[in-house]
Scaffold this active site. Structure first.
Site, PDB file in Angstrom:
ATOM      1  N   CYS A 133       3.983  77.366  27.598  1.00 32.22           N
ATOM      2  CA  CYS A 133       4.365  77.195  26.312  1.00 32.22           C
ATOM      3  C   CYS A 133       4.551  75.721  24.857  1.00 32.22           C
ATOM      4  O   CYS A 133       4.198  74.978  25.845  1.00 32.22           O
ATOM      5  CB  CYS A 133       5.951  77.677  26.227  1.00 32.22           C
ATOM      6  SG  CYS A 133       7.202  77.991  24.797  1.00 32.22           S
ATOM      7  N   ASP A 202      15.479  76.573  28.402  1.00 28.64           N
ATOM      8  CA  ASP A 202      16.289  77.048  27.344  1.00 28.64           C
ATOM      9  C   ASP A 202      17.899  77.736  27.704  1.00 28.64           C
ATOM     10  O   ASP A 202      18.808  77.182  27.215  1.00 28.64           O
ATOM     11  CB  ASP A 202      16.139  78.862  26.875  1.00 28.64           C
ATOM     12  CG  ASP A 202      14.467  78.709  25.468  1.00 28.64           C
ATOM     13  OD1 ASP A 202      13.026  78.981  26.470  1.00 28.64           O
ATOM     14  OD2 ASP A 202      14.392  78.906  24.853  1.00 28.64           O
ATOM     15  N   LYS A 213      10.463  80.476  28.484  1.00 26.96           N
ATOM     16  CA  LYS A 213       9.583  80.922  28.395  1.00 26.96           C
ATOM     17  C   LYS A 213       8.856  81.888  29.719  1.00 26.96           C
ATOM     18  O   LYS A 213       8.497  81.770  30.794  1.00 26.96           O
ATOM     19  CB  LYS A 213       8.047  80.031  27.363  1.00 26.96           C
ATOM     20  CG  LYS A 213       7.122  82.021  26.619  1.00 26.96           C
ATOM     21  CD  LYS A 213       8.115  82.419  26.038  1.00 26.96           C
ATOM     22  CE  LYS A 213       8.379  81.610  24.835  1.00 26.96           C
ATOM     23  NZ  LYS A 213       9.189  82.114  23.895  1.00 26.96           N
TER      24      LYS A 213
HETATM   25  C1  RUB Z   1      10.613  78.389  23.698  1.00 29.77           C
HETATM   26  C2  RUB Z   1      10.865  77.252  24.901  1.00 29.77           C
HETATM   27  C3  RUB Z   1      10.731  76.271  25.807  1.00 29.77           C
HETATM   28  C4  RUB Z   1      12.557  75.631  25.795  1.00 29.77           C
HETATM   29  C5  RUB Z   1      12.491  74.311  25.751  1.00 29.77           C
HETATM   30  O1  RUB Z   1      10.864  78.911  23.127  1.00 29.77           O
HETATM   31  O2  RUB Z   1      10.915  78.600  25.946  1.00 29.77           O
HETATM   32  O3  RUB Z   1       9.992  76.414  26.393  1.00 29.77           O
HETATM   33  O4  RUB Z   1      13.292  76.174  24.078  1.00 29.77           O
HETATM   34  O5  RUB Z   1      12.203  73.531  24.070  1.00 29.77           O
HETATM   35  P1  RUB Z   1      10.792  80.005  21.463  1.00 29.77           P
HETATM   36  P2  RUB Z   1      12.683  72.193  24.133  1.00 29.77           P
HETATM   37  O6  RUB Z   1       9.205  79.528  21.702  1.00 29.77           O
HETATM   38  O7  RUB Z   1      10.920  81.395  22.278  1.00 29.77           O
HETATM   39  O8  RUB Z   1      11.589  79.088  21.164  1.00 29.77           O
HETATM   40  O9  RUB Z   1      12.490  71.309  25.256  1.00 29.77           O
HETATM   41  O10 RUB Z   1      12.204  71.442  22.664  1.00 29.77           O
HETATM   42  O11 RUB Z   1      14.136  72.697  23.681  1.00 29.77           O
END
Ligand code: RUB
Length: 325
Positions: A133, A202, A213
């Protein structure tokens, strides 16, 4: 909408739509955008009484909260900003809310930078990371390692269905990192060439489970089998307070059109009058703590099983949602 409902600014509604439709995505980015939307609500509010102002801010927070259920950074951000709303007059409430939202955004940026420095310590010169992701927290670790003068390479999983891996590939290349992009199904084959799996989160549950993800858990299981350590980069805003009292994290199910286009669906329907094909599209999955080596936060790195101690320290016993009406 009836007249006695609190007025929500178009900007808040637009931000909510952008989050729901993933124009704004990724847990940290969502949190920052939500805090910014509350600041805009505070700035533009025409409320004449402190009670009306508070009601508007709570309604705006509720609207933003409803957008996506899995990334806890969203409710944590809303809770943080609303807790800072303080004062006896509309003017005082306005300025305290705006200041709190700005503080939140500044702290978020700072936490990500600090986390990056902590995570960079796990990366050695010449290491290859495999990503899944797109995570700004994970990329911050790579950025800090590069700043330390280390050479890092990346194997980037495409990450179906939305292909956020392409964003990761682009940003890593902008940093000067050599990138090999692979389809998700090729991940196990290329794990032999990786020194770390590096992903974001998340939500992190009190037992150390990592919610990220869809596909993260399968990658982690394969990495364990191959002896490749799994490193999760997650600011403390990703720690999920409700899981301390036994709640589970809701996994968002998204529209089937992300998997099967409308024309593909129509084609199936044309050949099968019953059109009984079911498509499921979970956006996230849960990686158990036994498949994770370290959770890297701005407060240091933790084996997943001990993250609950940090959660107790940060949250205490309060998990109330101040936007509840
Ligand atoms: C995004 C995702 C990322 C986390 C962490 O999912 O799973 O790995 O949100 O991201 P989506 P960050 O694209 O469905 O939002 O480190 O930028 O917070």
């Amino acid at each position: 909408m009836t007249d006695d409902q609190p007025a929500i600014t178009p900007d808040v509604r637009a931000t909510a739509t952008d989050i729901a439709e993933m124009e704004v995505r990724g847990a940290a980015t969502i949190a920052s955008a939500a805090a910014g939307a509350l600041a805009t609500q505070a700035t533009e509010s025409e409320a004449e009484t402190p009670a009306a102002f508070r009601a508007e801010l709570r309604a705006a927070a509720a609207e933003l909260y409803e957008t996506r259920p899995t990334a806890v950074s969203l409710p944590n951000a809303l809770r943080y900003v609303l807790r800072g709303m303080d004062g006896e007059t509309v003017a005082a409430l306005r300025s305290s809310t705006i200041a709190q939202a700005e503080r939140f955004q500044r702290d978020l940026e700072q936490a990500q930078e600090t986390l990056g420095e902590v995570g960079a310590n796990r990366l050695r010169d010449g290491d290859v990371v495999m990503t899944h992701c797109h995570s700004t927290d994970a990329l911050s670790c790579v950025e800090a390692a590069l700043a330390d003068g280390k050479h890092i390479e990346a194997i980037v999983k495409e990450t179906r269905p939305r292909k956020q891996g392409h964003i990761t590939a682009e940003q890593l290349r902008e940093m000067g990192v050599p990138v090999t992009l692979v389809v998700d199904n090729a991940a196990r084959r290329y794990l032999d060439e990786a020194n770390h799996v590096l992903v974001g989160a998340d939500s992190i549950a009190a037992d150390g489970s990592v919610i990220n993800k869809i596909g993260t858990s399968g990658l982690a299981v394969n990495a364990r089998e191959r002896g490749v350590p799994v490193m999760v980069a997650a600011q403390t805003i990703k720690l999920h307070p409700d899981t301390m009292t036994g709640h589970t994290v809701e996994i968002e199910m998204r529209d089937e059109r992300e998997v099967l286009s409308e024309s593909e669906r129509a084609e199936i329907a044309a050949g099968d009058p019953d059109d009984a094909l079911v498509v499921e599209n979970p956006a996230f999955d849960v990686t158990p703590p036994r498949h994770v080596d370290a959770i890297v936060t701005e407060r240091g790195q933790y084996p997943p099983e001990s993250i609950v101690m940090l959660m107790r320290e940060l949250f205490g016993e309060t998990t109330a949602e101040p936007w509840e009406r």
